[in-house]
Design a protein around this motif. Sequence first.
Motif, PDB file in Angstrom:
ATOM      1  N   ALA A   1      -0.607 -17.698  12.882  1.00  0.00           N
ATOM      2  CA  ALA A   1      -1.991 -17.328  13.178  1.00  0.00           C
ATOM      3  C   ALA A   1      -2.961 -18.151  12.341  1.00  0.00           C
ATOM      4  N   PRO A   2      -4.106 -18.543  12.901  1.00  0.00           N
ATOM      5  CA  PRO A   2      -5.103 -19.281  12.131  1.00  0.00           C
ATOM      6  C   PRO A   2      -5.556 -18.478  10.915  1.00  0.00           C
ATOM      7  N   PRO A   3      -5.624 -19.102   9.740  1.00  0.00           N
ATOM      8  CA  PRO A   3      -6.013 -18.351   8.534  1.00  0.00           C
ATOM      9  C   PRO A   3      -7.345 -17.637   8.653  1.00  0.00           C
ATOM     10  N   ALA A   4      -8.291 -18.224   9.371  1.00  0.00           N
ATOM     11  CA  ALA A   4      -9.628 -17.619   9.445  1.00  0.00           C
ATOM     12  C   ALA A   4      -9.608 -16.253  10.106  1.00  0.00           C
ATOM     13  N   LEU A   5      -8.643 -15.987  10.984  1.00  0.00           N
ATOM     14  CA  LEU A   5      -8.600 -14.679  11.638  1.00  0.00           C
ATOM     15  C   LEU A   5      -8.390 -13.558  10.624  1.00  0.00           C
ATOM     16  N   PHE A   6      -7.678 -13.844   9.541  1.00  0.00           N
ATOM     17  CA  PHE A   6      -7.408 -12.821   8.531  1.00  0.00           C
ATOM     18  C   PHE A   6      -8.668 -12.454   7.748  1.00  0.00           C
ATOM     19  N   HIS A   7      -9.697 -13.283   7.849  1.00  0.00           N
ATOM     20  CA  HIS A   7     -10.947 -12.967   7.160  1.00  0.00           C
ATOM     21  C   HIS A   7     -11.634 -11.759   7.790  1.00  0.00           C
ATOM     22  N   SER A   8     -11.142 -11.319   8.948  1.00  0.00           N
ATOM     23  CA  SER A   8     -11.740 -10.161   9.603  1.00  0.00           C
ATOM     24  C   SER A   8     -11.310  -8.837   8.954  1.00  0.00           C
ATOM     25  N   LEU A   9     -10.305  -8.855   8.100  1.00  0.00           N
ATOM     26  CA  LEU A   9      -9.865  -7.631   7.430  1.00  0.00           C
ATOM     27  C   LEU A   9     -10.943  -7.145   6.452  1.00  0.00           C
ATOM     28  N   PRO A  10     -10.914  -5.879   6.063  1.00  0.00           N
ATOM     29  CA  PRO A  10     -11.981  -5.329   5.195  1.00  0.00           C
ATOM     30  C   PRO A  10     -11.816  -5.745   3.731  1.00  0.00           C
ATOM     31  N   TRP A  11     -11.949  -7.029   3.474  1.00  0.00           N
ATOM     32  CA  TRP A  11     -11.695  -7.569   2.132  1.00  0.00           C
ATOM     33  C   TRP A  11     -12.679  -7.065   1.086  1.00  0.00           C
TER      34      TRP A  11
ATOM     35  N   ARG B   1       4.694  -3.308 -14.470  1.00  0.00           N
ATOM     36  CA  ARG B   1       5.198  -3.417 -13.099  1.00  0.00           C
ATOM     37  C   ARG B   1       4.093  -3.861 -12.144  1.00  0.00           C
ATOM     38  N   GLU B   2       2.958  -3.152 -12.177  1.00  0.00           N
ATOM     39  CA  GLU B   2       1.901  -3.440 -11.213  1.00  0.00           C
ATOM     40  C   GLU B   2       1.274  -4.811 -11.457  1.00  0.00           C
ATOM     41  N   ALA B   3       1.093  -5.182 -12.731  1.00  0.00           N
ATOM     42  CA  ALA B   3       0.527  -6.495 -13.028  1.00  0.00           C
ATOM     43  C   ALA B   3       1.455  -7.603 -12.548  1.00  0.00           C
ATOM     44  N   ALA B   4       2.758  -7.463 -12.816  1.00  0.00           N
ATOM     45  CA  ALA B   4       3.721  -8.483 -12.384  1.00  0.00           C
ATOM     46  C   ALA B   4       3.814  -8.538 -10.865  1.00  0.00           C
ATOM     47  N   ASN B   5       3.842  -7.377 -10.209  1.00  0.00           N
ATOM     48  CA  ASN B   5       3.920  -7.373  -8.742  1.00  0.00           C
ATOM     49  C   ASN B   5       2.676  -7.989  -8.115  1.00  0.00           C
ATOM     50  N   LEU B   6       1.504  -7.704  -8.690  1.00  0.00           N
ATOM     51  CA  LEU B   6       0.282  -8.302  -8.162  1.00  0.00           C
ATOM     52  C   LEU B   6       0.305  -9.812  -8.327  1.00  0.00           C
ATOM     53  N   LEU B   7       0.694 -10.297  -9.496  1.00  0.00           N
ATOM     54  CA  LEU B   7       0.731 -11.747  -9.710  1.00  0.00           C
ATOM     55  C   LEU B   7       1.762 -12.410  -8.798  1.00  0.00           C
ATOM     56  N   SER B   8       2.900 -11.761  -8.589  1.00  0.00           N
ATOM     57  CA  SER B   8       3.891 -12.310  -7.663  1.00  0.00           C
ATOM     58  C   SER B   8       3.321 -12.392  -6.257  1.00  0.00           C
ATOM     59  N   GLY B   9       2.571 -11.360  -5.857  1.00  0.00           N
ATOM     60  CA  GLY B   9       1.942 -11.394  -4.550  1.00  0.00           C
ATOM     61  C   GLY B   9       0.927 -12.517  -4.429  1.00  0.00           C
ATOM     62  N   LEU B  10       0.150 -12.750  -5.473  1.00  0.00           N
ATOM     63  CA  LEU B  10      -0.837 -13.829  -5.448  1.00  0.00           C
ATOM     64  C   LEU B  10      -0.170 -15.195  -5.427  1.00  0.00           C
ATOM     65  N   LEU B  11       0.981 -15.330  -6.090  1.00  0.00           N
ATOM     66  CA  LEU B  11       1.696 -16.605  -6.107  1.00  0.00           C
ATOM     67  C   LEU B  11       2.308 -16.937  -4.751  1.00  0.00           C
ATOM     68  N   SER B  12       2.601 -15.923  -3.955  1.00  0.00           N
ATOM     69  CA  SER B  12       3.222 -16.166  -2.649  1.00  0.00           C
ATOM     70  C   SER B  12       2.218 -16.116  -1.501  1.00  0.00           C
ATOM     71  N   ALA B  13       0.996 -15.666  -1.760  1.00  0.00           N
ATOM     72  CA  ALA B  13       0.002 -15.538  -0.695  1.00  0.00           C
ATOM     73  C   ALA B  13      -0.471 -16.904  -0.227  1.00  0.00           C
ATOM     74  N   GLU B  14      -0.894 -16.974   1.030  1.00  0.00           N
ATOM     75  CA  GLU B  14      -1.542 -18.155   1.578  1.00  0.00           C
ATOM     76  C   GLU B  14      -3.031 -18.044   1.271  1.00  0.00           C
ATOM     77  N   PRO B  15      -3.554 -18.830   0.315  1.00  0.00           N
ATOM     78  CA  PRO B  15      -4.950 -18.633  -0.109  1.00  0.00           C
ATOM     79  C   PRO B  15      -5.964 -18.729   1.022  1.00  0.00           C
ATOM     80  N   ARG B  16      -5.698 -19.548   2.034  1.00  0.00           N
ATOM     81  CA  ARG B  16      -6.682 -19.726   3.104  1.00  0.00           C
ATOM     82  C   ARG B  16      -6.877 -18.459   3.930  1.00  0.00           C
ATOM     83  N   ARG B  17      -5.951 -17.519   3.837  1.00  0.00           N
ATOM     84  CA  ARG B  17      -6.110 -16.265   4.574  1.00  0.00           C
ATOM     85  C   ARG B  17      -7.083 -15.316   3.886  1.00  0.00           C
ATOM     86  N   LEU B  18      -7.471 -15.634   2.667  1.00  0.00           N
ATOM     87  CA  LEU B  18      -8.384 -14.789   1.901  1.00  0.00           C
ATOM     88  C   LEU B  18      -9.766 -15.425   1.877  1.00  0.00           C
TER      89      LEU B  18
END
Length: 462
Positions: A146-156, A222-239
Amino acid sequence: MMTEHPERTAPPPHRPLSDWIARVRPGAPGRLPVLGLVNEGDERTDARTMPRFRTEPWTRTSLIVERAGEHCRALALRASDGGAVVEHDDCGAPIAVSETGAELIDRLENHWAEPPADPRTVDRLRAEGPALRYFLLHRLTRETDAPPALFHSLPWERVDAAARSATALLRAQTDGPPASPAPPPDGELRHWFTPAASSLAGPLQVLEAGLRTERAGPWFGREAANLLSGLLSAEPRRLPDATRNALAGLAGVLGEADRALHHAARLAAARLTGMHPVTPMRRLLDSDFVLRASSGEPRSGRDEPPGRSEFLEQWPVAAVLTVTGNRLLEIEMEIEDHPAPPTRRRTDPLCQPVTLRPVMGDTDTDTTSAGQGTRYWILLHTGAGALGGFIAVPAPDHTFEVDLDAPPLPLRFLDRVHPGELEASLHANEHITLSEWHRMIDGLAPWHPAHTALAAYTSRHG
């Protein structure tokens, strides 16, 4: 490696976005239609895979039905024989949609392989409810790139508020309360954001709530490590830009709060913003490196057994990777710690993940791809001003990558790791005695997989 999507060869038929539907039956004269049972009573079935939506022609539409005692326009599908179904959310309620929103879904489904993602389309999606946006993007992510820009429609804006609040609360712990504290986020983040990034909204919400309520316990690591792991694997253009900046700011503060998280936090912030690049703690070791290490050639300038070493350093982390003459990969790691380590992690030993990934392709022309790999956990000892650990594992015969970028986790929170992976890690941590393992593991929750791993490890070591 590109993922093959069968739907790309031909546009898919109109079929449910959600995994739950209900058949529409005529109501009494002057009354709204009546909805049948979800998935005809079989809630475990995924409506998106039902054969009738692949073999019968359907059209996208919307219908006025009852939802929570009120009239609601709901997302629907109509068959060629006139029958219809209404789509339901994960609470079993009809998914609300506007009339123009249903027309937009129809347009997107007709261009499913390459859906439009222009600003007007994204703005129109933003005008619909979060459930509709979630189910649309969830199915798009499963079936297309899916085009990354479509994800910008989520309630960020909800993520932005939670990230700013958590950042302010962390800073207040060292700098004192700000003159105008950040307001708490409005409402729960829920699962709306998982199509764009996993392990992001959940850890962020728990982290922010725990800091705001001054919750005691070891949850922070736990939460800090899980959040950072999520940020490391996320596709930045979707945000969106504002979200990337808010999360990058939070990552930076997490790294300042705990040096064990510092490298992963800086790397995550750099990925999100594209600024202040950070060198990853990764190294490619080719098959020739392993072959030379095991050939009996002495290490250059060292009075040590044969082998070859590589050094990685990105303050406050340093690591030595050595392939020995008997084809073992030794990894020795050290993290320069705070003079006074954070009190929130003093009682829990940390475990640093290290992944060995097979690499395929031509390393000379930089046309390579990495596989999933094997993960081990290095137990980090607390020493004089430093955290340190050592493992020794069999060196792969092929070219492979050593990855030390992920943040460490407290041992008690490795409760979802497979026992076989933990057992391999117990073997790899050669400097840890059996009695030390028992002291750390015996007090864990009875269902923790480390108990199974330790029993297997003990049986092998008598």
